[in-house]
Design an enzyme around this catalytic site. Sequence first.
Site, PDB file in Angstrom:
ATOM      1  N   ASP A  53      43.889  41.203  31.595  1.00 26.68           N
ATOM      2  CA  ASP A  53      43.983  40.660  30.250  1.00 26.68           C
ATOM      3  C   ASP A  53      42.770  40.878  29.333  1.00 26.68           C
ATOM      4  OD1 ASP A  53      46.066  39.678  31.788  1.00 26.68           O
ATOM      5  OD2 ASP A  53      45.779  37.593  31.227  1.00 26.68           O
ATOM      6  N   GLU A 104      41.765  32.829  42.935  1.00 25.52           N
ATOM      7  CA  GLU A 104      42.410  33.875  42.126  1.00 25.52           C
ATOM      8  C   GLU A 104      41.539  35.135  42.094  1.00 25.52           C
ATOM      9  OE1 GLU A 104      43.087  32.533  38.139  1.00 25.52           O
ATOM     10  OE2 GLU A 104      44.239  34.309  37.563  1.00 25.52           O
TER      11      GLU A 104
END
Length: 420
Positions: free
Chosen positions: A159, A385
């Site tokens: 992103d 993550e």
Amino acid sequence: MTAMDLASRARQILRDNDQGGYTIPTAGLYPYQWNWDSVFVSMGFATFDSDRAWREIETLFQAQWPDGMVPHIVFRVDEPSYFPGPGVWQAEKGPLPSSGISQPPVAATAVLALAEHDLERARPLLPKLDAWHRWYHAARDPDGLGIIAVTHPWESGRDNLPDWDAPGDAIDVSKVGDYTRRDTALVDAEMRPKKKDYDRYLALVQFGRDCGWDQHHIAANNPFFVADVGITAILLRAERDLARLAQKLGAPTDAIEARIARMEAGFDRLWNAEAGAYCSLDLRSGQHAEAATAASFLAPYAGIAQRKAAVVDLLGAFAEHVTYMVPSFDPRSSHFDHQRYWRGPVWAMVNWMIAKGLAEHGEDAWAARIRTDTARLIGTSGFAEYFSPVTGEGLGGGTFSWTSAIWLAWNLDEIMEGAV
Ligand code: DGY
């Protein structure tokens, strides 16, 4: 924890995040089915529940649009803990509510591996995978350059990569209006994209929504249209794996081979001689991104070997600046940020792809180093993550599905006792 404890913890995380046929990346932060997350999750399930591994991919393809696109998020329920949800996207062209963009097409690679044990179950997926790949060429490479564009940073799956900063300057954010982010209520804002990035993300969603998610209009007019090394390498790999699958199933491979040939010819357009790396290319301005990213190391995974010596040199240059490989962004750059999402942290599934390609091209020492670093990070900091390549700290969401899946699929138990 011992290796055995870690493996059973990894399996437990996948079970806990399983919503009954599809798996969320982690509760709260990502409460829906994400495209490439599900594919890596399926590789993890394949180590202990092959039916569940197939189901993960089959449920993802339930959301495929009539034009072939497989969306990046499938919204089966409306979860207030996530923004922007289905009401913001208003992408209603598929059989299920979804986002209006795609994500890195890893699925053919996972299906080829699953087909080793059950070829017939792959048969109905073959035309679906083929339709998705064809969509990528038509909608994201309309000029047939052999390199694949993303129309939104979210489509790349990476992103807030610094690569998107300069191309993003062309995005008009004046009509975005007020909104409330949910992610920064769940994760330290220092580990997430900045507001400036989110304004751009939302402006691009509005652009897609305003044209009714007309992908041809988007390819021609979207303010953001950047050929991405990650998507291009992953699709090229997936095309090769799709051709192998088609061959096993006795299906024709000519059209797939033609797409592979076009991509092989086009890949070098991503070479940035000044950076000495494969870099994304802004197709609106003609400018390469100025620095390497972890995706610069995916060329071997894509089966592109001609600049292998430079790719390996670059690995060495990265390794001089971090403790754990592979940082998502060039640690020599002033834009490197060891804890901010895709501007520096290490991601387990990216490491898996990089190491797989390196091992396939005889770079066993680098492949082993990357695998060991991944085991040390997860073994020490848990199923986070992503991880700081500098401190090894676990960052972002916790109890994360694809990190757990990679632990299992890469059999990291094997090296954990000696490495941690
Ligand atoms: C997010 O919400 O951060 C996701 O990465 C979008 O796909």
